[in-house]
Design an enzyme around this catalytic site. Sequence first.
Site, PDB file in Angstrom:
ATOM      1  NE  ARG A 142      -2.346   6.915  -3.480  1.00 44.67           N
ATOM      2  CZ  ARG A 142      -2.822   7.631  -2.449  1.00 44.67           C
ATOM      3  NH1 ARG A 142      -3.256   8.846  -2.629  1.00 44.67           N
ATOM      4  NH2 ARG A 142      -2.846   7.115  -1.231  1.00 44.67           N
ATOM      5  CG  LEU A 171      -2.022  -1.023   1.321  1.00 48.61           C
ATOM      6  CD1 LEU A 171      -2.779  -0.879   2.625  1.00 48.61           C
ATOM      7  CD2 LEU A 171      -2.975  -0.873   0.146  1.00 48.61           C
ATOM      8  CG  ASP A 172       0.386   4.183  -2.978  1.00 48.98           C
ATOM      9  OD1 ASP A 172       1.115   3.337  -3.487  1.00 48.98           O
ATOM     10  OD2 ASP A 172      -0.568   4.745  -3.556  1.00 48.98           O
ATOM     11  CE1 TYR A 173       5.767   7.592   4.857  1.00 45.20           C
ATOM     12  CE2 TYR A 173       4.607   9.523   4.022  1.00 45.20           C
ATOM     13  CZ  TYR A 173       5.428   8.929   4.956  1.00 45.20           C
ATOM     14  OH  TYR A 173       5.915   9.673   6.005  1.00 45.20           O
TER      15      TYR A 173
END
Length: 239
Positions: free
Chosen positions: A191, A101-103
């Site tokens: 995103r 998962l992204d930051y």
Amino acid sequence: MERLQKVIAHAGVASRRKAEELILEGKVKVNGEVVRELGVKVTPRKDEIEVNGVPIDKEEPVYFLLYKPTGVISAVKDDRGRKVVTDFLNVPQRVFPVGRLDYDTSGVLLLTNDGELTNVLTHPKHKVDKVYIAKVQGHPSKEKIDLLRRGIMLEDGKTAPAKVKFVSGDKKKNTAIMQISIHEGRNRQVRRMFEAIGHPVLKLKRERFAFLDVTGMSPGETRPLKPIEVKQLKEIAVT
Ligand code: URA
């Protein structure tokens, strides 16, 4: 012959630095004898090595669910000293995240030392559903949502069809909450998909991974998976 700490690290039990600490703490045995010096050399698979009483080549697989908070890297270490997902677990096994998962993304993340299951769950052919809740800029029209449903061209190719639902909108703030379900796992995929239809994501949470969610948990909390959940995940792997 190889250095004891290197053999322990290669077995996936602990990082090399952690293995050194374990040796100095007297938690490592070689052929039944506690070893406390760092220079000792051993022959992997011939010498019997135990860490905390468990033979290193028989480390039990472990499975945890983390409610990943935002502001955390999906890795086991970070060169810049930022918080990583394994900081939320204090177990002797060397676990790693299943996918990423992204930051800035929060939500469901599995942590395990089972490399085989990880490979299966992250392989696109198994089509594991991942459901995200995205707060986006603006209110996507039906036509734009349909583009995501059908699959949209990104710089790394067309996405597979997605399930997309409009959840709610805030007219004053000009934002909308969308639910999107995908089974691919490309980098920053959700995103980029919303960006491609002109509605950038402002906030993103993974609500579900396969049948697992974080209901009743708080960001930063972990829990071990139940044996039945592990069994169900392994069943995904064989279908
Ligand atoms: N898609 C994204 O854009 N980010 C994530 O963290 C996961 C899926």
